[in-house]
Design an enzyme around this catalytic site. Structure first.
Site, PDB file in Angstrom:
ATOM      1  N   HIS A  30       0.832  -1.197   0.000  1.00 27.18           N
ATOM      2  CA  HIS A  30       0.000   0.000   0.000  1.00 27.18           C
ATOM      3  C   HIS A  30       0.876   1.259   0.000  1.00 27.18           C
ATOM      4  O   HIS A  30       0.593   2.226  -0.708  1.00 27.18           O
ATOM      5  CB  HIS A  30      -0.910   0.017   1.232  1.00 27.18           C
ATOM      6  CG  HIS A  30      -1.932  -1.072   1.228  1.00 27.18           C
ATOM      7  ND1 HIS A  30      -3.282  -0.834   1.187  1.00 27.18           N
ATOM      8  CD2 HIS A  30      -1.806  -2.434   1.255  1.00 27.18           C
ATOM      9  CE1 HIS A  30      -3.940  -1.981   1.194  1.00 27.18           C
ATOM     10  NE2 HIS A  30      -3.060  -2.960   1.249  1.00 27.18           N
ATOM     11  N   ASP A 130      -6.717   4.352   2.874  1.00 31.69           N
ATOM     12  CA  ASP A 130      -7.130   2.988   2.539  1.00 31.69           C
ATOM     13  C   ASP A 130      -8.463   2.676   3.201  1.00 31.69           C
ATOM     14  O   ASP A 130      -9.069   3.520   3.860  1.00 31.69           O
ATOM     15  CB  ASP A 130      -6.062   1.986   2.994  1.00 31.69           C
ATOM     16  CG  ASP A 130      -4.903   1.919   2.001  1.00 31.69           C
ATOM     17  OD1 ASP A 130      -5.183   1.711   0.811  1.00 31.69           O
ATOM     18  OD2 ASP A 130      -3.740   2.056   2.420  1.00 31.69           O
ATOM     19  N   SER A 347       3.572  -7.034  -6.953  1.00 36.66           N
ATOM     20  CA  SER A 347       4.393  -8.056  -7.598  1.00 36.66           C
ATOM     21  C   SER A 347       3.910  -8.334  -9.013  1.00 36.66           C
ATOM     22  O   SER A 347       4.713  -8.524  -9.934  1.00 36.66           O
ATOM     23  CB  SER A 347       4.377  -9.347  -6.766  1.00 36.66           C
ATOM     24  OG  SER A 347       5.104  -9.180  -5.567  1.00 36.66           O
ATOM     25  N   ASP A 366      -6.834 -10.049  -1.797  1.00 36.27           N
ATOM     26  CA  ASP A 366      -7.051  -9.801  -3.218  1.00 36.27           C
ATOM     27  C   ASP A 366      -6.144 -10.630  -4.109  1.00 36.27           C
ATOM     28  O   ASP A 366      -6.288 -10.612  -5.335  1.00 36.27           O
ATOM     29  CB  ASP A 366      -6.843  -8.315  -3.513  1.00 36.27           C
ATOM     30  CG  ASP A 366      -5.430  -7.866  -3.204  1.00 36.27           C
ATOM     31  OD1 ASP A 366      -4.786  -8.484  -2.347  1.00 36.27           O
ATOM     32  OD2 ASP A 366      -4.974  -6.873  -3.796  1.00 36.27           O
TER      33      ASP A 366
END
Length: 454
Positions: A30, A130, A347, A366
């Site tokens: 994040h 967030d 990634s 996720d």
């Protein structure tokens, strides 16, 4: 008043730069993309206050001009190790302790925001957070500062009716609705609290990336949605330019022959699964470079973690490293031909930035819908899993690795589609347009009189 003959009317004054506060959750998946967002906003003349804890800020690259770092010390709570300030430094199974400490930042953040709003020259036009810190949303509401909820992507929010979700994933999703015994608010409760109070949802996405899912998010959430682009990393320091043992090892390998294996820094695999993965790599017979995060209590050389004799048997086949590796340099190296990944969004962006086909082994959150999205794009293949408990074995690992790295018929499909995905991820103009459109949505909201900023 009439202008003189032949003269042009005066040009309108340029719009005032925005002041934006960005406060990510304490995970580098994040922190890094939201710092990238901060940099893109600052490059257009806007002023950004980027908030995190001292340890996390110290690990970030130096900020760009007009990005101000705001440090809020993380409160100490029982059970949280000294120096642990992010998800990758908290022991497995103790994430809730980090949530407790993070919730202790409510008062320091409220104090910061009150001081900023008391000065018209510093008053934020927007706050970006967030889906975790509900108390920041409450403070934004109190001070009448518009709020953006930053979300990873559309795939994680929209359910595909054609997909059967395995039992282990469904049970994990249901657990997000349960509060902790210590009274820590559940993830779902946090998300819904912030969603109710936010003015805009920002998605790390674009129409080119999620054409089937992104249009569904606004009707689903009943909020306007602004794609910010994929916020990919900058491909600097690739092709072995960094002095690192893993990169030097890659220099000696044939082009496109090595599978890079990295399952993120958030949660190491249990020992028995590390061994199954190792034996699967050995069975596949392909060259591999494995950046292995070891569980706590394991010796530095990893000898007790890996199967007996594994390092000796694969000495000419692969390299296992347990230290830091320059992942972007490795993925950009010509010796790498594929990426075995947990499908964390950062990634994925790093792998597809260089067009690497994927072997996918997602574990939570996720990562699993991300893997399904990638399978839909045919850029790779998931390791087969048990539908009930999510377990995998060496034979499933070996078959997936061979399909992506060895079998010419299937590999050609995955390589071609990974290169198509690379065209989107590496399209800087596309992502810059997304940032411009995002800023326009921020300005439009402010122009409507919804913002009380200066």
């Amino acid at each position: 008043m009439a202008t003189a003959a032949g003269s042009s009317p005066p040009s309108p004054a340029p719009p005032r730069p925005l002041r934006i506060v960005i406060f990510p959750w304490l995970a580098f998946g994040h922190l890094l993309p939201q710092m990238k967002l901060a940099e893109r906003l600052a490059s257009r003349g806007h002023r950004v206050s980027f908030i995190s804890t001292p340890g996390n800020l110290a690990r970030l690259p130096p900020p760009a001009p007009r990005v101000d770092l705001v440090s809020l010390p993380l409160p100490r709570v029982d059970g949280l190790p000294d120096g642990a300030e992010s998800t990758n430094t908290v022991p497995q199974g103790k994430l809730n302790i980090l949530f407790q400490a993070f919730d202790g930042l409510a008062a320091p953040f409220a104090k910061f925001l009150a001081a900023a709003c008391a000065d018209e020259r510093r008053r934020p036009d927007w706050i970006v957070i967030d889906w975790v810190h509900h108390w920041a949303a409450a403070a934004a509401t109190e001070h009448k500062v518009p709020l953006v909820m930053f979300h990873i992507n559309a795939t994680a929010m929209v359910k595909d009716p054609t997909t059967v979700v395995p039992r282990y994933e469904s049970e994990q999703g249901e657990a997000q609705f349960h509060s902790d015994d210590d009274g820590v608010m559940s993830i779902a409760q946090r998300f819904l609290f912030i969603l109710e109070r936010c003015d805009l949802v920002a998605a790390r996405s674009c129409m080119e990336w999620e054409p089937d899912f992104l249009p569904q998010v606004a009707p689903l959430l009943h909020k306007p949605v602004a794609p910010c682009g994929l916020l990919p990393p900058t491909p600097e320091g690739v092709n072995g330019e960094e002095e690192n043992a893993a990169v030097r090892w890659l220099d000696a390998q044939p082009p496109g022959s090595v599978l890079y294996v990295a399952l993120g820094s958030e949660a190491p695999l249990p020992m028995e699964k590390v061994r199954e993965l190792a034996l699967g790599l050995e069975l596949a017979g392909t060259r591999f470079l494995w950046a292995l995060k070891k569980p706590g209590g394991i010796a530095d050389d990893g000898g007790e973690l890996l199967p007996a004799g594994f390092l000796e048997r694969t000495r000419g086949q692969g390299l296992v490293t347990m230290g830091w590796v320059p992942q972007i340099s490795i993925l950009g190296h010509g010796g790498v031909g594929g990426f075995l990944t947990h499908c964390g969004p950062s990634s994925l962006m790093e792998g597809l930035l260089f067009g690497r086909p994927l072997v996918m082994l997602p574990f939570f959150g996720d990562q699993m819908p991300n893997a399904r999205l990638m399978e839909g794009k045919k850029v790779g293949l998931q390791v087969p899993r048990d539908e009930d408990d999510g377990s995998f074995d060496r034979h499933g690992v070996a078959s997936a690795v061979r399909a992506v790295m060895v079998d010419e018929e299937t590999r050609s499909v995955y390589v071609a589609n990974a290169l198509k995905a690379q065209e989107i991820v590496a399209d800087e103009e596309l992502h810059e347009r997304c940032i411009d459109d995002f800023i326009e949505q921020l300005r439009s909201h402010t122009a409507d009189g919804s913002s009380t900023g200066a």
